[in-house]
Design a protein around this motif. Structure first.
Motif, PDB file in Angstrom:
ATOM      1  N   PHE A 579       0.834  -1.194   0.000  1.00  0.00           N
ATOM      2  CA  PHE A 579       0.000   0.000   0.000  1.00  0.00           C
ATOM      3  C   PHE A 579       0.874   1.250   0.000  1.00  0.00           C
ATOM      4  O   PHE A 579       0.622   2.203  -0.736  1.00  0.00           O
ATOM      5  N   MET A 580       1.902   1.228   0.827  1.00  0.00           N
ATOM      6  CA  MET A 580       2.780   2.400   0.890  1.00  0.00           C
ATOM      7  C   MET A 580       3.488   2.621  -0.435  1.00  0.00           C
ATOM      8  O   MET A 580       3.664   3.758  -0.885  1.00  0.00           O
ATOM      9  N   ILE A 581       3.894   1.545  -1.073  1.00  0.00           N
ATOM     10  CA  ILE A 581       4.554   1.674  -2.370  1.00  0.00           C
ATOM     11  C   ILE A 581       3.631   2.380  -3.349  1.00  0.00           C
ATOM     12  O   ILE A 581       4.009   3.352  -4.023  1.00  0.00           O
ATOM     13  N   ILE A 582       2.404   1.878  -3.413  1.00  0.00           N
ATOM     14  CA  ILE A 582       1.465   2.434  -4.396  1.00  0.00           C
ATOM     15  C   ILE A 582       1.111   3.873  -4.027  1.00  0.00           C
ATOM     16  O   ILE A 582       1.034   4.761  -4.885  1.00  0.00           O
ATOM     17  N   TYR A 583       0.955   4.115  -2.714  1.00  0.00           N
ATOM     18  CA  TYR A 583       0.628   5.468  -2.287  1.00  0.00           C
ATOM     19  C   TYR A 583       1.759   6.428  -2.654  1.00  0.00           C
ATOM     20  O   TYR A 583       1.525   7.508  -3.186  1.00  0.00           O
ATOM     21  N   LYS A 584       2.970   5.998  -2.376  1.00  0.00           N
ATOM     22  CA  LYS A 584       4.123   6.857  -2.665  1.00  0.00           C
ATOM     23  C   LYS A 584       4.214   7.143  -4.159  1.00  0.00           C
ATOM     24  O   LYS A 584       4.572   8.244  -4.577  1.00  0.00           O
ATOM     25  N   TRP A 585       3.872   6.157  -4.954  1.00  0.00           N
ATOM     26  CA  TRP A 585       3.909   6.374  -6.393  1.00  0.00           C
ATOM     27  C   TRP A 585       2.836   7.340  -6.847  1.00  0.00           C
ATOM     28  O   TRP A 585       3.042   8.154  -7.750  1.00  0.00           O
ATOM     29  N   MET A 586       1.651   7.193  -6.251  1.00  0.00           N
ATOM     30  CA  MET A 586       0.530   7.953  -6.784  1.00  0.00           C
ATOM     31  C   MET A 586       0.402   9.338  -6.165  1.00  0.00           C
ATOM     32  O   MET A 586      -0.325  10.174  -6.682  1.00  0.00           O
ATOM     33  N   ASP A 587       1.108   9.587  -5.072  1.00  0.00           N
ATOM     34  CA  ASP A 587       0.972  10.865  -4.403  1.00  0.00           C
ATOM     35  C   ASP A 587       1.862  11.900  -5.071  1.00  0.00           C
ATOM     36  O   ASP A 587       3.076  11.761  -5.069  1.00  0.00           O
ATOM     37  N   PRO A 588       1.263  12.938  -5.673  1.00  0.00           N
ATOM     38  CA  PRO A 588       2.092  13.871  -6.428  1.00  0.00           C
ATOM     39  C   PRO A 588       2.966  14.771  -5.569  1.00  0.00           C
ATOM     40  O   PRO A 588       4.111  15.020  -5.877  1.00  0.00           O
ATOM     41  N   LYS A 589       2.408  15.252  -4.435  1.00  0.00           N
ATOM     42  CA  LYS A 589       3.109  16.328  -3.761  1.00  0.00           C
ATOM     43  C   LYS A 589       3.814  15.897  -2.503  1.00  0.00           C
ATOM     44  O   LYS A 589       4.664  16.574  -1.990  1.00  0.00           O
ATOM     45  N   GLY A 590       3.435  14.752  -1.958  1.00  0.00           N
ATOM     46  CA  GLY A 590       3.898  14.437  -0.613  1.00  0.00           C
ATOM     47  C   GLY A 590       5.363  14.078  -0.541  1.00  0.00           C
ATOM     48  O   GLY A 590       6.095  14.062  -1.524  1.00  0.00           O
ATOM     49  N   ASN A 591       5.761  13.731   0.690  1.00  0.00           N
ATOM     50  CA  ASN A 591       7.128  13.291   0.906  1.00  0.00           C
ATOM     51  C   ASN A 591       7.387  11.978   0.213  1.00  0.00           C
ATOM     52  O   ASN A 591       6.476  11.195  -0.036  1.00  0.00           O
ATOM     53  N   LYS A 592       8.665  11.755  -0.071  1.00  0.00           N
ATOM     54  CA  LYS A 592       9.028  10.448  -0.616  1.00  0.00           C
ATOM     55  C   LYS A 592      10.046   9.815   0.300  1.00  0.00           C
ATOM     56  O   LYS A 592      11.238   9.790   0.000  1.00  0.00           O
ATOM     57  N   PRO A 593       9.583   9.345   1.453  1.00  0.00           N
ATOM     58  CA  PRO A 593      10.549   8.763   2.385  1.00  0.00           C
ATOM     59  C   PRO A 593      10.998   7.390   1.924  1.00  0.00           C
ATOM     60  O   PRO A 593      10.363   6.763   1.085  1.00  0.00           O
ATOM     61  N   MET A 594      12.116   6.937   2.499  1.00  0.00           N
ATOM     62  CA  MET A 594      12.578   5.590   2.206  1.00  0.00           C
ATOM     63  C   MET A 594      11.650   4.601   2.887  1.00  0.00           C
ATOM     64  O   MET A 594      11.507   4.605   4.098  1.00  0.00           O
ATOM     65  N   LEU A 595      11.080   3.735   2.116  1.00  0.00           N
ATOM     66  CA  LEU A 595      10.082   2.846   2.693  1.00  0.00           C
ATOM     67  C   LEU A 595      10.706   1.820   3.630  1.00  0.00           C
ATOM     68  O   LEU A 595      10.067   1.320   4.543  1.00  0.00           O
ATOM     69  N   ILE A 596      11.953   1.477   3.359  1.00  0.00           N
ATOM     70  CA  ILE A 596      12.611   0.511   4.239  1.00  0.00           C
ATOM     71  C   ILE A 596      12.674   1.065   5.653  1.00  0.00           C
ATOM     72  O   ILE A 596      12.338   0.382   6.629  1.00  0.00           O
ATOM     73  N   SER A 597      13.117   2.317   5.756  1.00  0.00           N
ATOM     74  CA  SER A 597      13.213   2.907   7.097  1.00  0.00           C
ATOM     75  C   SER A 597      11.830   3.018   7.730  1.00  0.00           C
ATOM     76  O   SER A 597      11.666   2.805   8.926  1.00  0.00           O
ATOM     77  N   THR A 598      10.847   3.340   6.892  1.00  0.00           N
ATOM     78  CA  THR A 598       9.504   3.434   7.435  1.00  0.00           C
ATOM     79  C   THR A 598       9.069   2.109   8.031  1.00  0.00           C
ATOM     80  O   THR A 598       8.510   2.043   9.127  1.00  0.00           O
ATOM     81  N   MET A 599       9.338   1.021   7.281  1.00  0.00           N
ATOM     82  CA  MET A 599       8.936  -0.292   7.774  1.00  0.00           C
ATOM     83  C   MET A 599       9.676  -0.628   9.066  1.00  0.00           C
ATOM     84  O   MET A 599       9.099  -1.159  10.016  1.00  0.00           O
ATOM     85  N   ILE A 600      10.975  -0.313   9.095  1.00  0.00           N
ATOM     86  CA  ILE A 600      11.739  -0.637  10.296  1.00  0.00           C
ATOM     87  C   ILE A 600      11.217   0.160  11.478  1.00  0.00           C
ATOM     88  O   ILE A 600      11.033  -0.376  12.572  1.00  0.00           O
TER      89      ILE A 600
END
Lengths: 859, 76
Positions: A579-600
């Motif tokens: 979900f986070m991957i798809i959200y990050k892809w589809m979100d035009p303006k938001g932050n693009k954090p590293m998902l690995i760190s987010t998961m950790i």
């Protein structure tokens, strides 16, 4: 898995193995053979051996089977003779009129005739060779011996007329008279050794003359043309003669009687010529006869083979029946798919009619505690995929067959790893070629294994190729170059070289990336995320199948304690990641954090606030916190409740048991038609036939008598008879613990394993690009004229051999692994056994190709 | 998130693309009556169409809001 005839195809259900009925057949003596024959035509009865401990020699139809195998032996002999004479057996024509005994007699006479013919042919050949050799000896000997002969004879005559004069000359009559000679022929390779051996043996007291034969001679023993030499040995004395003859035999030299007078010489040669002439005519006649026999064989051998193989099958099946001598009938049992029950009953009716019997052959349904065999009908399109699934393990009766889903997931996952438009098209063309030449392939398939695999899998390969082409178009790689079908989403300013973005490329990866330095960075990121998304979806499908299995077997405990926690764990961890991957892809303006760190941080910093620059969306802490708790709860949920339920059941059983208890439902039992527990007390115990209702109308008096027979039967070793595993508390705990740990760790490792989708497509792309750069660009630059030719030739070779073939094989293998391990360990038990009916269709198929049928491989 | 003008075109493409695949599926479904093997046909065709759509969807949205900019290779 049986391959059904698509002409009278019924709808194939691949989701689960076919529901089966257990039938008992009661066949009156005169109908038995015909009934089995009709059942074999239908090909849908899996007979159970009711005499499992009986020695093959003691079985009822042992003699018939040995007669059949004798006939098979003769047929093999016939086929080998056809092969030697390079004749192809005619295709089989359906023949109904064969009688076993008549055919047997025909076979025996024909075999004898042929063997006699062959023997006489060899003898005649041998004789012919000898005659020819003798002729050579005579002709060559004539040239140089005649003078010596006349001299010797002259000398002998002189001595006889005038012994005194001869003595005066110093010539002793005995000397001349004593000189004898032997003539023979020997192969060129041995002549020197032969000569030396003679020298040693005769101590030099001999004269050795030898001349070559101008043309190669057919050796009578080996029947091959050889270079030979004619020799003459002159010696004195009988002792020497014996020695010479012994040496000749040991060196393979053939001695021939040499005529002493000229007249005799001419006579012998004429004689030889005559004999050769007669020999040739006799040989011609015998060859003619042989050809006639071969004609008959060529016309009929395939039908004969089919008939004999069918008979073997019929008698093997009949051997599985129990003989009831009082009622003069045979009783047997077997599994029949529910959908084919009508066909089976019809077959029995036909058999009764054909044998004009007063007593009909009947079958009735029994309920059995055995596990039925698994039958999944396939046609030529699905056969390959189902075979692949079954080679991992045959689906247990009643569980979901992965083959149905694999039909579309396998080509898809393969395509993700092989994605290249150009290579995909090559792959598709090659596999379409396989389809077009399937007749030729089928011939190859009879002898070679690889030919068989390609023949079976041709449609499957086309499928894979088409998918690979599609995905290749999406990856925008055509032999590792990009195409620009739609407008590229980036505009390059030719002056400044800066890039501006206008829109997203409509289908696939934007072609500008190929010309970029950071192409790999982009594609790696995209492909890795794509792999994980596809992987999680695939695993969810697997867990969903396990749910279907639990529902089918009405194992509600497993639904609550096994399925739910597993799916929730997977969704809350890796579903959320997707979900986070798809959200990050589809979100035009938001932050693009590293998902690995987010998961950790989801785990390590569970409820702590997320700094704004790494926040993906509002309310993220709450959502992550909830999912974290859900995950922990699921882990505990997987471990404890199931164990508790199992332990409670064990205690209950221990309290209630008094004697031998059999249950029909255990956690891995698969017979779905009855769900109550049945307690059977020892005195009621009958071997393997159990009625679920006590309706006595279905007990014919015959059946009751017959049950007594079965009571004396040794019980067959099917699943049912094992005593209930004494599950202990500790065993249950350990089992659930291992299951939980396996799933939790597996969730992580399996998801990571799907990254091979990315890895292989990266390797594929890089291979393509490197070869393109070096072979098509660099080499033509370095080598002036021939560089392009060499480069293109090498590139074509590498593309076919390395990239399409080797990479294709590699992608296939990894795709297979993903299915067999990551997908199937979510739900597949594969404890079934294959449905093995008496089927004339499969017997005919092997018999037509003169391959050994299953019954022969047994012996 | 959806009122960004540069994304309107992308949203349209997404919609149209999805509709294309839905249309493919709708074309595939009535083909069921031409074949006896209904179960296999449906599972296989709809499954494949779904996989193809999924792949296209992923590749599309991966580029919708790019995380990095293309850096052209220096001309040799």
């Amino acid at each position: 898995m049986s391959n059904i005839d698509t002409k009278k195809a019924q709808a194939i259900h691949m989701l689960r193995p076919e529901p089966m009925e257990y039938l008992q057949f009661i066949l009156p003596e005169e109908t038995a053979y015909n009934s089995i024959r009709q059942l074999g035509q239908v090909g849908m009865t899996h007979f159970i051996d009711l005499n499992p401990r009986v020695n093959p020699n003691k079985r009822e139809f042992y003699k018939d089977i040995s007669r059949c195998s004798d006939m098979r032996r003769i047929l093999r002999f016939f086929k080998s003779q056809l092969d030697i004479h390079n004749r192809v057996p005619n295709k089989a024509v359906p023949e109904e009129g064969y009688r076993f005994t008549e055919l047997e007699e025909t076979f025996i006479t024909m075999e004898k005739t042929m063997k006699d013919l062959l023997l006489s042919q060899t003898q005649m050949n041998h004789h012919k060779c000898e005659l020819l050799e003798m002729k050579h000896v005579l002709t060559i000997g004539e040239s140089f011996l005649s003078s010596a002969m006349t001299d010797a004879r002259h000398g002998m005559e002189m001595i006889e007329k005038n012994p005194a004069a001869a003595r005066a000359m110093g010539v002793d009559a005995s000397q001349i008279r004593g000189l004898s000679f032997l003539a023979g022929i020997i192969s060129q390779s041995k002549i020197e050794v032969f000569h030396r051996m003679l020298f040693v043996a005769l101590r030099g007291n001999f004269v050795f003359e030898y001349r070559p034969v101008p043309e190669p001679v057919l050796d009578p023993v080996t029947n091959l043309p050889e270079e030979k030499w004619v020799f003459f040995v002159f010696f004195t004395g009988d002792h020497a003669r014996n020695r010479i003859m012994r040496i000749c035999t040991s060196y393979g030299a053939s001695l021939y009687p040499y005529p002493t007078t000229k007249d005799e010489h001419i006579q012998t040669i004429a004689d030889i010529d005559n004999r050769l002439e007669t020999l040739v005519t006799v040989q011609a006649r015998s060859d003619e006869q042989m050809e006639k026999e071969l004609d008959i064989i060529q016309r009929n051998v395939t039908q004969w083979n089919i008939f004999v193989s069918r008979e073997t099958g019929i008698y093997h099946s009949l051997n599985m029946f129990v003989v009831d001598s009082e009622a003069h009938c045979y009783v047997g049992e077997g599994w029949v798919p529910k959908r084919r029950m009508n066909d089976v009953n019809e077959a029995l009716e036909v058999a009764t009619r054909v044998s004009r019997s007063a007593v009909p052959a009947i079958s009735h349904v029994l309920s059995s505690l055995r596990t039925p065999p698994s039958l999944i009908e396939t046609n030529k399109f699905t056969l390959a995929q189902q075979k692949i699934v079954s080679s991992y393990g045959v689906p247990s009766y009643g569980e979901i067959n992965p083959g149905l889903a694999t039909l579309f997931t396998f080509p898809f996952l393969f395509a993700l790893m092989f994605g290249d438009f150009g290579h995909g098209i090559l792959f598709t063309i090659i596999s379409l070629g396989l389809c077009a030449f399937s007749g030729l392939l089928e011939k190859m398939a009879q002898t070679s294994d690889i030919g068989r695999y390609f023949h079976l899998g041709r449609f499957f390969l086309v499928n894979m190729g088409v998918m690979a082409t599609y995905v290749g178009l999406l990856y925008n790689e055509v032999f590792s170059l990009s195409v620009n079908f739609f407008k590229s989403g980036y505009k390059v300013d030719s002056v400044t070289g800066s890039v501006t973005r206008t829109h997203t490329y409509a289908f696939g990866v934007d072609p500008i990336w190929r010309q970029c330095d950071n192409y790999l960075i982009f594609t790696n990121s995209m492909k890795m995320k794509m792999s994980v998304i596809v992987g999680v979806l695939h695993m969810i499908l697997g867990i969903f199948f396990s749910l279907l299995n639990f529902i089918h077997r009405k194992q509600w405990a497993d639904v609550w304690c096994n399925f739910l926690p597993k799916i929730l764990l997977l969704l809350s961890l890796f579903g959320y990641m997707d979900f986070m991957i798809i959200y990050k892809w589809m979100d035009p303006k938001g932050n693009k954090p590293m998902l690995i760190s987010t998961m950790i941080n989801m785990f390590l910093g569970a409820f702590q606030p997320i700094p704004d620059d790494t926040r993906l969306y509002q309310g993220q802490e709450v959502v992550q916190g909830i999912l974290f708790i859900v995950a922990i709860v699921c882990i505990v949920w997987m471990m404890i409740p199931k164990a508790v339920i199992d332990i409670v059941e064990i205690q209950r059983k221990k309290k209630g048991a008094k004697g031998f208890k059999k249950t029909m439902i255990r956690s891995d039992s698969l017979h779905a038609s009855t769900t109550e527990m049945i307690d059977i007390r020892p005195d009621e115990l009958t071997s393997n036939v159990e009625r679920s209702d006590s309706d006595s109308s279905s007990y014919s008096p015959y059946h009751q008598r017959q049950r007594k027979h079965l009571e004396m039967q040794p019980v067959s070793m099917d699943v049912v008879e094992e005593p209930e595993e004494e599950k202990e508390v500790s065993e249950v705990l350990v089992h659930t613990l291992i299951d939980t740990i396996e799933f939790v760790l597996g969730a992580i490792s399996n998801t990571a394993s799907y990254l091979r989708l990315w890895a292989l497509s990266l390797a594929h792309g890089e291979l393509g690009e490197v070869f393109y750069q070096y072979l098509m660009i660099l080499i033509p630059k370095l080598v002036p004229v021939f560089g392009s030719v060499i480069g293109i030739a090498a590139w074509i070779g590498v593309t076919f051999g390395l990239i399409v073939m080797m990479e294709g094989l590699s992608a296939f293998l990894h795709c297979l692994r993903l299915h067999w391990v990551e997908f199937q360990n979510k739900f597949y038990q594969a404890e079934g056994y294959a449905f093995a009916p008496l089927s004339f269709k499969s017997i005919d198929y092997s018999a037509e190709l003169f391959l050994p049928t299953e019954y022969e491989l047994e012996r | 998130m959806w009122d960004d003008p540069s994304n309107m075109g992308d949203g349209l493409t997404l919609g149209i693309g999805t509709l294309v695949f839905v249309a493919l599926a709708l074309i595939a479904i009535p083909g069921v009556k031409f074949t006896k093997q209904k179960q296999i046909y449906l599972v296989y065709s709809l499954g494949s169409i779904f996989c193809m759509w999924l792949m296209w969807f992923i590749v599309f949205i991966a580029q919708m809001n790019p995380l990095i900019e293309p850096q052209l290779k220096k001309a040799e």
